[in-house]
Write a protein that holds these residues in place. Structure first.
Motif, mmCIF file in Angstrom:
data_model
loop_
_atom_site.group_PDB
_atom_site.id
_atom_site.type_symbol
_atom_site.label_atom_id
_atom_site.label_comp_id
_atom_site.label_asym_id
_atom_site.label_seq_id
_atom_site.Cartn_x
_atom_site.Cartn_y
_atom_site.Cartn_z
ATOM 1 N N LEU A 71 0.839 -1.205 0.000
ATOM 2 C CA LEU A 71 0.000 0.000 0.000
ATOM 3 C C LEU A 71 0.871 1.252 0.000
ATOM 4 O O LEU A 71 0.581 2.230 -0.686
ATOM 5 N N LYS A 72 1.970 1.174 0.760
ATOM 6 C CA LYS A 72 2.857 2.328 0.907
ATOM 7 C C LYS A 72 3.334 2.820 -0.454
ATOM 8 O O LYS A 72 3.314 4.015 -0.728
ATOM 9 N N SER A 73 3.711 1.880 -1.310
ATOM 10 C CA SER A 73 4.247 2.292 -2.609
ATOM 11 C C SER A 73 3.151 2.878 -3.514
ATOM 12 O O SER A 73 3.446 3.596 -4.457
ATOM 13 N N GLU A 74 1.882 2.578 -3.201
ATOM 14 C CA GLU A 74 0.793 3.099 -4.043
ATOM 15 C C GLU A 74 0.141 4.352 -3.453
ATOM 16 O O GLU A 74 -0.673 4.995 -4.116
ATOM 17 N N LEU A 75 0.504 4.681 -2.203
ATOM 18 C CA LEU A 75 -0.198 5.777 -1.527
ATOM 19 C C LEU A 75 -0.128 7.128 -2.250
ATOM 20 O O LEU A 75 -1.148 7.801 -2.386
ATOM 21 N N PRO A 76 1.067 7.545 -2.760
ATOM 22 C CA PRO A 76 1.113 8.850 -3.427
ATOM 23 C C PRO A 76 0.126 8.932 -4.600
ATOM 24 O O PRO A 76 -0.619 9.911 -4.721
ATOM 25 N N ALA A 77 0.081 7.869 -5.424
ATOM 26 C CA ALA A 77 -0.833 7.872 -6.574
ATOM 27 C C ALA A 77 -2.292 7.885 -6.118
ATOM 28 O O ALA A 77 -3.128 8.598 -6.683
ATOM 29 N N LEU A 78 -2.562 7.133 -5.057
ATOM 30 C CA LEU A 78 -3.925 7.045 -4.539
ATOM 31 C C LEU A 78 -4.377 8.406 -4.003
ATOM 32 O O LEU A 78 -5.494 8.865 -4.275
ATOM 33 N N LYS A 79 -3.472 9.041 -3.275
ATOM 34 C CA LYS A 79 -3.774 10.353 -2.699
ATOM 35 C C LYS A 79 -4.071 11.359 -3.817
ATOM 36 O O LYS A 79 -5.059 12.085 -3.780
ATOM 37 N N LYS A 80 -3.228 11.321 -4.820
ATOM 38 C CA LYS A 80 -3.401 12.241 -5.955
ATOM 39 C C LYS A 80 -4.761 11.989 -6.629
ATOM 40 O O LYS A 80 -5.492 12.925 -6.958
ATOM 41 N N GLY A 81 -5.090 10.718 -6.805
ATOM 42 C CA GLY A 81 -6.358 10.349 -7.447
ATOM 43 C C GLY A 81 -7.546 10.860 -6.673
ATOM 44 O O GLY A 81 -8.492 11.415 -7.247
ATOM 45 N N ILE A 82 -7.493 10.710 -5.333
ATOM 46 C CA ILE A 82 -8.633 11.138 -4.503
ATOM 47 C C ILE A 82 -8.752 12.662 -4.520
ATOM 48 O O ILE A 82 -9.839 13.216 -4.696
ATOM 49 N N LEU A 83 -7.610 13.354 -4.371
ATOM 50 C CA LEU A 83 -7.650 14.813 -4.309
ATOM 51 C C LEU A 83 -8.122 15.435 -5.618
ATOM 52 O O LEU A 83 -8.732 16.498 -5.636
ATOM 53 N N THR A 84 -7.836 14.756 -6.730
ATOM 54 C CA THR A 84 -8.219 15.335 -8.035
ATOM 55 C C THR A 84 -9.462 14.648 -8.604
ATOM 56 O O THR A 84 -9.829 14.889 -9.749
ATOM 57 N N SER A 87 -10.915 9.182 -11.108
ATOM 58 C CA SER A 87 -11.314 7.795 -10.827
ATOM 59 C C SER A 87 -10.459 6.784 -11.598
ATOM 60 O O SER A 87 -10.243 5.676 -11.137
ATOM 61 N N ASP A 88 -9.979 7.186 -12.789
ATOM 62 C CA ASP A 88 -9.112 6.264 -13.550
ATOM 63 C C ASP A 88 -7.825 5.985 -12.785
ATOM 64 O O ASP A 88 -7.389 4.841 -12.672
ATOM 65 N N LEU A 89 -7.245 7.063 -12.252
ATOM 66 C CA LEU A 89 -5.997 6.912 -11.510
ATOM 67 C C LEU A 89 -6.231 6.063 -10.256
ATOM 68 O O LEU A 89 -5.453 5.144 -9.953
ATOM 69 N N ILE A 90 -7.345 6.340 -9.549
ATOM 70 C CA ILE A 90 -7.670 5.548 -8.349
ATOM 71 C C ILE A 90 -7.836 4.082 -8.751
ATOM 72 O O ILE A 90 -7.291 3.174 -8.115
ATOM 73 N N GLY A 91 -8.590 3.842 -9.810
ATOM 74 C CA GLY A 91 -8.877 2.474 -10.260
ATOM 75 C C GLY A 91 -7.611 1.707 -10.599
ATOM 76 O O GLY A 91 -7.400 0.599 -10.100
ATOM 77 N N HIS A 92 -6.758 2.319 -11.443
ATOM 78 C CA HIS A 92 -5.526 1.612 -11.854
ATOM 79 C C HIS A 92 -4.608 1.369 -10.656
ATOM 80 O O HIS A 92 -3.972 0.323 -10.551
ATOM 81 N N THR A 93 -4.547 2.365 -9.731
ATOM 82 C CA THR A 93 -3.679 2.212 -8.558
ATOM 83 C C THR A 93 -4.176 1.073 -7.671
ATOM 84 O O THR A 93 -3.399 0.218 -7.233
ATOM 85 N N LEU A 94 -5.514 1.063 -7.415
ATOM 86 C CA LEU A 94 -6.067 0.010 -6.567
ATOM 87 C C LEU A 94 -5.898 -1.368 -7.210
ATOM 88 O O LEU A 94 -5.604 -2.350 -6.547
ATOM 89 N N ALA A 95 -6.087 -1.415 -8.535
ATOM 90 C CA ALA A 95 -5.942 -2.694 -9.243
ATOM 91 C C ALA A 95 -4.515 -3.214 -9.084
ATOM 92 O O ALA A 95 -4.287 -4.402 -8.845
ATOM 93 N N ARG A 96 -3.535 -2.302 -9.202
ATOM 94 C CA ARG A 96 -2.128 -2.695 -9.050
ATOM 95 C C ARG A 96 -1.880 -3.208 -7.628
ATOM 96 O O ARG A 96 -1.221 -4.218 -7.425
ATOM 97 N N PHE A 97 -2.487 -2.498 -6.656
ATOM 98 C CA PHE A 97 -2.333 -2.878 -5.245
ATOM 99 C C PHE A 97 -2.911 -4.283 -5.001
ATOM 100 O O PHE A 97 -2.269 -5.142 -4.394
ATOM 101 N N VAL A 98 -4.140 -4.515 -5.503
ATOM 102 C CA VAL A 98 -4.779 -5.836 -5.321
ATOM 103 C C VAL A 98 -3.910 -6.910 -5.978
ATOM 104 O O VAL A 98 -3.671 -7.974 -5.408
ATOM 105 N N ASN A 99 -3.413 -6.611 -7.179
ATOM 106 C CA ASN A 99 -2.571 -7.597 -7.870
ATOM 107 C C ASN A 99 -1.269 -7.879 -7.123
ATOM 108 O O ASN A 99 -0.841 -9.030 -7.030
ATOM 109 N N ASP A 100 -0.661 -6.811 -6.572
ATOM 110 C CA ASP A 100 0.581 -7.009 -5.810
ATOM 111 C C ASP A 100 0.336 -7.946 -4.634
ATOM 112 O O ASP A 100 1.180 -8.765 -4.290
ATOM 113 N N CYS A 101 -0.837 -7.778 -3.993
ATOM 114 C CA CYS A 101 -1.129 -8.593 -2.795
ATOM 115 C C CYS A 101 -1.639 -9.983 -3.153
ATOM 116 O O CYS A 101 -1.387 -10.937 -2.428
#
Ligand SMILES: [Zn+2]
Length: 508
Positions: A71-84, A87-101
């Protein structure tokens, strides 16, 4: 001499341990209590990548350090996605996170695990100790075909019989354990099974899996609030501060809900969730979960066809055959259990109700233990919506009220086993409760089959008191006032206070 004696001693011990089970088989055991085989819930066996090497990593239950690291490595992208609101950025970041785990958990097209992803903690029975307080724990890899577990369970039961000198066993199933039992009954029948006791088992599936596998996602403010509130009494116990802390949390949640804050966040979140969720489903969840015959076994019949299409399950090949085979076990479960009962197997189903279910699905009103719908675990109870009575029309037309709960939320007359199904109000899925443990013991320990009329203290409808770690017969009073009077605590006072407050100011 000393050395010689110690050799002799060791050899004697070895001989004794080797001989005991054999003599038990030869002579049989006359204790009168056949051994309990406990078929565990989902997650009963750890799933590990590269077990025994320096790179060993526990994949399930997901190790919290591993989760945080990813999660730590994805947090900056996730934060950016939420603040702006991207949804595409949030989606791709979360998908990468789920896949990593989780992507290493994916099975191949034959429903088999990757060679380096294994379950080193799988049990085999050992020792001859058995009785009401002992059990042989059967665990399994939840991802795989339940019929594979049934095959192993068959061998496991044989070994238990050999070890104990009994020619029958009792099956105690928790949650997904009921799925394994369903496959076992369908494949091997009921011979040698004295009792089948299921605790909150998704015998006909669960709407969370059905809706999840059909991509039906909804974030509902009321459901989110109730879900959090129903979980409050189950927070980790700190006897000194618990009650006040729980009450404050409850007050905070209710205030946020009543003032529209939670609905606002959910409305905002829902748009994001829908768009981002689409990406997460396509890039992570579908490729992983499509391959788990074990999780397919949770999909209720009415969702199945749509789920096959949504998940893109190819309708041929080994994986599909495995997924399809369990449909037979699920379809036949009532018939198989009834056949077992006619042959003398005791049946007991213990299910929870009135807990707000996972708030992410459209069917959030279905009463459940928070995970498994009451109607599916009870094999057919007719239920009011969560926290609600059955409809006025239903109650008016109901002729046989013998199986109606005192709070009028559940009619058990429509169950497959109305006399052998217990309902525990406010019992969170599979949560430990010594009152329920004691009920389970009663269903297995007595000479005669136990039903809902056998014990005054264990009628068909009971309520769980998580704080007192017990259950008590349901009284029918359903109001926060009733709860406060029967179990005075600061939390229950807050619940009562807010119920009045909301009625006066918000007409809820
Ligand atoms: Zn015995």
């Amino acid at each position: 001499m000393k050395k010689y004696l110690s050799y002799l001693f060791t050899i004697s011990i070895l001989l004794l341990t080797a001989v005991t089970p054999v003599s038990a088989v030869d002579g049989g055991c006359d204790c009168g209590f056949s051994p309990i085989v406990y078929v565990g819930p989902l997650g009963c066996a750890r799933i590990v990548r590269d077990a025994g090497t320096d790179n060993e990593q526990q994949l399930w239950p997901i190790d919290s350090d591993f989760l945080m690291e990813n999660l730590k490595s994805e947090l900056p992208a996730l934060k950016k996605g939420i603040l702006t609101f991207n949804s595409d950025l949030i989606g791709h970041t979360l998908a990468r996170f789920v896949n990593d785990c989780m992507s290493d958990l994916t099975l191949d097209e034959d429903g088999r695990s990757k060679a380096n992803v294994t379950t080193p903690s799988i049990n085999s029975p050992h020792g001859a100790k058995h009785g009401p307080d002992d059990n042989y724990y059967f665990n399994y890899d939840f991802r795989l075909d339940p019929y594979e577990h049934a095959e192993r369970l068959h061998g496991f039961i044989d070994k238990v019989k050999q070890l104990t000198g009994h020619d029958s066993v009792k099956l105690m199933c928790s949650s997904m354990g009921g799925v394994v039992m369903s496959a076992y009954l369908d494949e091997y029948g009921y011979e040698g099974i004295d009792a089948i006791v299921c605790r909150c088992s998704p015998l006909k599936g669960t709407a969370v899996a059905g809706e999840g596998y059909c991509g039906k996602v909804e974030l509902n403010g009321k459901a989110v609030t109730r879900y959090a509130e129903d979980g409050i009494p189950y927070l980790e116990k700190d006897p000194k501060n618990d009650d006040i802390r729980e009450a404050l949390l409850y007050a905070l949640l209710d205030t946020l809900k009543a003032t529209g804050v939670i609905d606002g966040i959910c409305a905002l979140g829902e748009g994001l969730i829908k768009r981002a969720g689409h990406i997460v489903f396509n890039e992570a969840l579908i490729p992983i979960f499509r391959t788990f015959p074990g999780i397919w076994s949770f999909v209720p019949e009415e969702y199945f066809e749509e789920a096959v299409e949504f998940m893109g399950l190819k309708e041929s090949g080994t994986l599909y055959d495995k997924v399809m085979k369990y449909r037979t076990a699920m379809a036949n479960i009532e018939t198989n259990l009834k056949a077992a009962q006619s042959n003398g197997t005791r049946i007991a189903l213990i299910v929870g109700y009135n807990v707000q279910r996972t708030p992410l699905v459209t069917l959030w009103k279905s009463t459940s233990d928070g995970t498994v719908d009451t109607k599916y675990a009870s094999l057919g109870a007719t239920c009011g919506d969560v926290k609600k009575k059955l409809s006025r029309d239903y109650l008016k037309n109901l002729e046989n009220k013998e199986y109606l709960s005192p709070d009028k939320m559940i009619d058990a007359s429509t169950c497959a086993f109305p006399d052998y199904t217990w309902f525990i109000k406010d019992w969170l899925h599979c949560n430990g409760n010594s009152g329920i443990d004691s009920l389970v013991k009663h269903t297995m320990a007595d000479e005669e089959p136990v039903n809902i009329h056998t014990y005054k203290e264990y009628p068909q409808f009971m309520e769980a008191d998580e704080n007192a770690d017990t259950i008590y017969p349901a009284t029918g009073g359903y109001s926060e006032f009733h709860r406060l009077i029967s179990h005075p605590s600061f939390l229950n006072f807050t619940r009562f206070f807010y119920s009045i407050f909301k009625r006066i100011f918000f007409f809820i």
